[in-house]
Design an enzyme around this catalytic site. Sequence first.
Site, PDB file in Angstrom:
ATOM      1  CG  ASN A   9      30.145 111.068  41.546  1.00 59.17           C
ATOM      2  OD1 ASN A   9      30.219 110.012  40.919  1.00 59.17           O
ATOM      3  ND2 ASN A   9      28.988 111.620  41.896  1.00 59.17           N
ATOM      4  CD1 TRP A  10      35.955 109.942  38.163  1.00 56.90           C
ATOM      5  CD2 TRP A  10      36.327 108.027  37.044  1.00 56.90           C
ATOM      6  NE1 TRP A  10      37.308 109.732  38.133  1.00 56.90           N
ATOM      7  CE2 TRP A  10      37.574 108.557  37.453  1.00 56.90           C
ATOM      8  CE3 TRP A  10      36.314 106.825  36.337  1.00 56.90           C
ATOM      9  CZ2 TRP A  10      38.780 107.938  37.174  1.00 56.90           C
ATOM     10  CZ3 TRP A  10      37.523 106.200  36.050  1.00 56.90           C
ATOM     11  CH2 TRP A  10      38.740 106.755  36.461  1.00 56.90           C
ATOM     12  CE  LYS A  11      27.899 113.733  39.155  1.00 62.15           C
ATOM     13  NZ  LYS A  11      27.023 114.880  39.089  1.00 62.15           N
ATOM     14  CG  HIS A  95      25.002 111.957  43.780  1.00 57.31           C
ATOM     15  ND1 HIS A  95      24.214 112.545  42.816  1.00 57.31           N
ATOM     16  CD2 HIS A  95      26.177 112.639  43.794  1.00 57.31           C
ATOM     17  CE1 HIS A  95      24.905 113.539  42.257  1.00 57.31           C
ATOM     18  NE2 HIS A  95      26.093 113.619  42.835  1.00 57.31           N
ATOM     19  CD  GLU A  97      23.875 113.129  39.266  1.00 51.24           C
ATOM     20  OE1 GLU A  97      24.605 112.124  39.196  1.00 51.24           O
ATOM     21  OE2 GLU A  97      24.300 114.292  39.071  1.00 51.24           O
ATOM     22  CD  GLU A 167      27.536 116.293  45.573  1.00 54.37           C
ATOM     23  OE1 GLU A 167      28.639 116.471  45.079  1.00 54.37           O
ATOM     24  OE2 GLU A 167      26.712 115.490  45.112  1.00 54.37           O
ATOM     25  N   GLY A 173      26.394 120.151  38.224  1.00 49.90           N
ATOM     26  CA  GLY A 173      26.457 120.076  36.765  1.00 49.90           C
ATOM     27  C   GLY A 173      25.863 121.282  36.066  1.00 49.90           C
ATOM     28  CB  SER A 212      29.550 123.944  39.561  1.00 49.01           C
ATOM     29  OG  SER A 212      28.440 123.442  38.836  1.00 49.01           O
ATOM     30  N   GLY A 233      32.385 116.378  40.398  1.00 43.20           N
ATOM     31  CA  GLY A 233      31.810 115.638  39.276  1.00 43.20           C
ATOM     32  C   GLY A 233      32.599 115.879  38.006  1.00 43.20           C
ATOM     33  N   GLY A 234      32.063 116.721  37.130  1.00 43.81           N
ATOM     34  CA  GLY A 234      32.645 116.946  35.804  1.00 43.81           C
ATOM     35  C   GLY A 234      34.147 117.197  35.806  1.00 43.81           C
TER      36      GLY A 234
HETATM   37  P1  13P Z   1      29.631 118.649  39.252  1.00 45.70           P
HETATM   38  O1  13P Z   1      30.982 118.884  39.875  1.00 45.70           O
HETATM   39  O2  13P Z   1      29.716 118.145  37.834  1.00 45.70           O
HETATM   40  O3  13P Z   1      28.728 119.816  39.415  1.00 45.70           O
HETATM   41  O4  13P Z   1      28.961 117.441  40.069  1.00 45.70           O
HETATM   42  C1  13P Z   1      28.951 117.483  41.443  1.00 45.70           C
HETATM   43  C2  13P Z   1      28.527 116.160  41.940  1.00 45.70           C
HETATM   44  O5  13P Z   1      27.405 115.756  41.758  1.00 45.70           O
HETATM   45  C3  13P Z   1      29.539 115.344  42.621  1.00 45.70           C
HETATM   46  O6  13P Z   1      28.949 114.260  43.253  1.00 45.70           O
END
Ligand code: 13P
Length: 251
Positions: A9-11, A95, A97, A167, A173, A212, A233-234
Site C-alpha cells: 500500500n503505497w499510500k 483503511h 486512514e 491492521e 506506521g 509495521s 505500508g512503508g
Molecule cells: P505500515 O506498514 O507503514 O505500518 O503501514 C501499514 C498499512 O497501513 C498498510 O495498509
Amino acid sequence: MRKKLVVGNWKMHGNLNENKQLIDALVTDLTELKDAQFAVCVPFPYLYSMQGSLRETNISWGAQNLSQFDKGAYTGEVSANMLNDFGCKYVIIGHSERRSIFGETNQIVAEKYVAAQNAGLIPILCVGETLEQREAGLAEKIIDEQLSVVIELAGIDTFDKSVVAYEPVWAIGTGKTASPQQAQEVHAFIRKGMAEKNHKIAGELVILYGGSVKASNASELFAMTDIDGGLIGGASLVASEFASICRALNN
Ligand code: 13P
C-alpha cells in the site's frame, strides 16, 4: 490450501520517476517467486503506468479507495468501473486512514465493498482497533462490528471473492508491530466468526496482517496459522525490503 498474498500500500507516496525505479526492481526481484501472489496498490494517477509496466508480470495492481457510487455528480470521486478501465485487480477498502481522517463509517465502507464487488474487483477490507480500544478490551467487539456491517449488506457468500486485512491502528506506521501471537489471536477470531456463518468460506478466506511489517519480522508473522500474508505500508516503498517480505511468504 489458502492463497498467500503480499500487497504493498503505497499510500500518498511516489512520483513517475521513483515509481519506475521501484517497479523495475520489483519485477526483477519477484519474477522467480511462484508460490505466492503479489500486488501493489498505488495512487490513482499511477494506475495507467502500472497497467503498462506490470501487465506481463506476476505482480498485480490496484487502488487504495473508490467511490461507493457508480457514476454521477460526485466531484473528485473515482468509480469502480474507472478502476476496471486500468486493469485493477484489487482495491483497498476501509483503511484506518480513510476511516479516521476522511470520516468513512462502517456503512460507507460496506457500500464501497459492494461497489467494488459489483464491478468484479477484489476488495481488501481493512479492520482493526485503536490502542484505546485494545486497552479497554474492545478489540474483538470493534472488529466484529466492522465486519458485521459489511456481511449484513453484502452477504457472507461474497467473502469467497474478497480479502480481509487486520491492521491494528496502533501498529500502522509506528514501528510497533503486533506480536505474532497477538496478530494470530485476532486472525483466528476473524476466521472463527466467519466460520459460524459459512465454514467453507472462512476456511478459504485470505486474511492479511498489516502494521509495521518489515523484512525482519515478516517470517515470524507469516508462520502463524491464520496469517495468509501482509498489507505493507512503508516497507513497500523500498524494493529490497518489499522483495524480502515477499520471499518470506513465498517460502
Ligand atoms: P505500515 O506498514 O507503514 O505500518 O503501514 C501499514 C498499512 O497501513 C498498510 O495498509
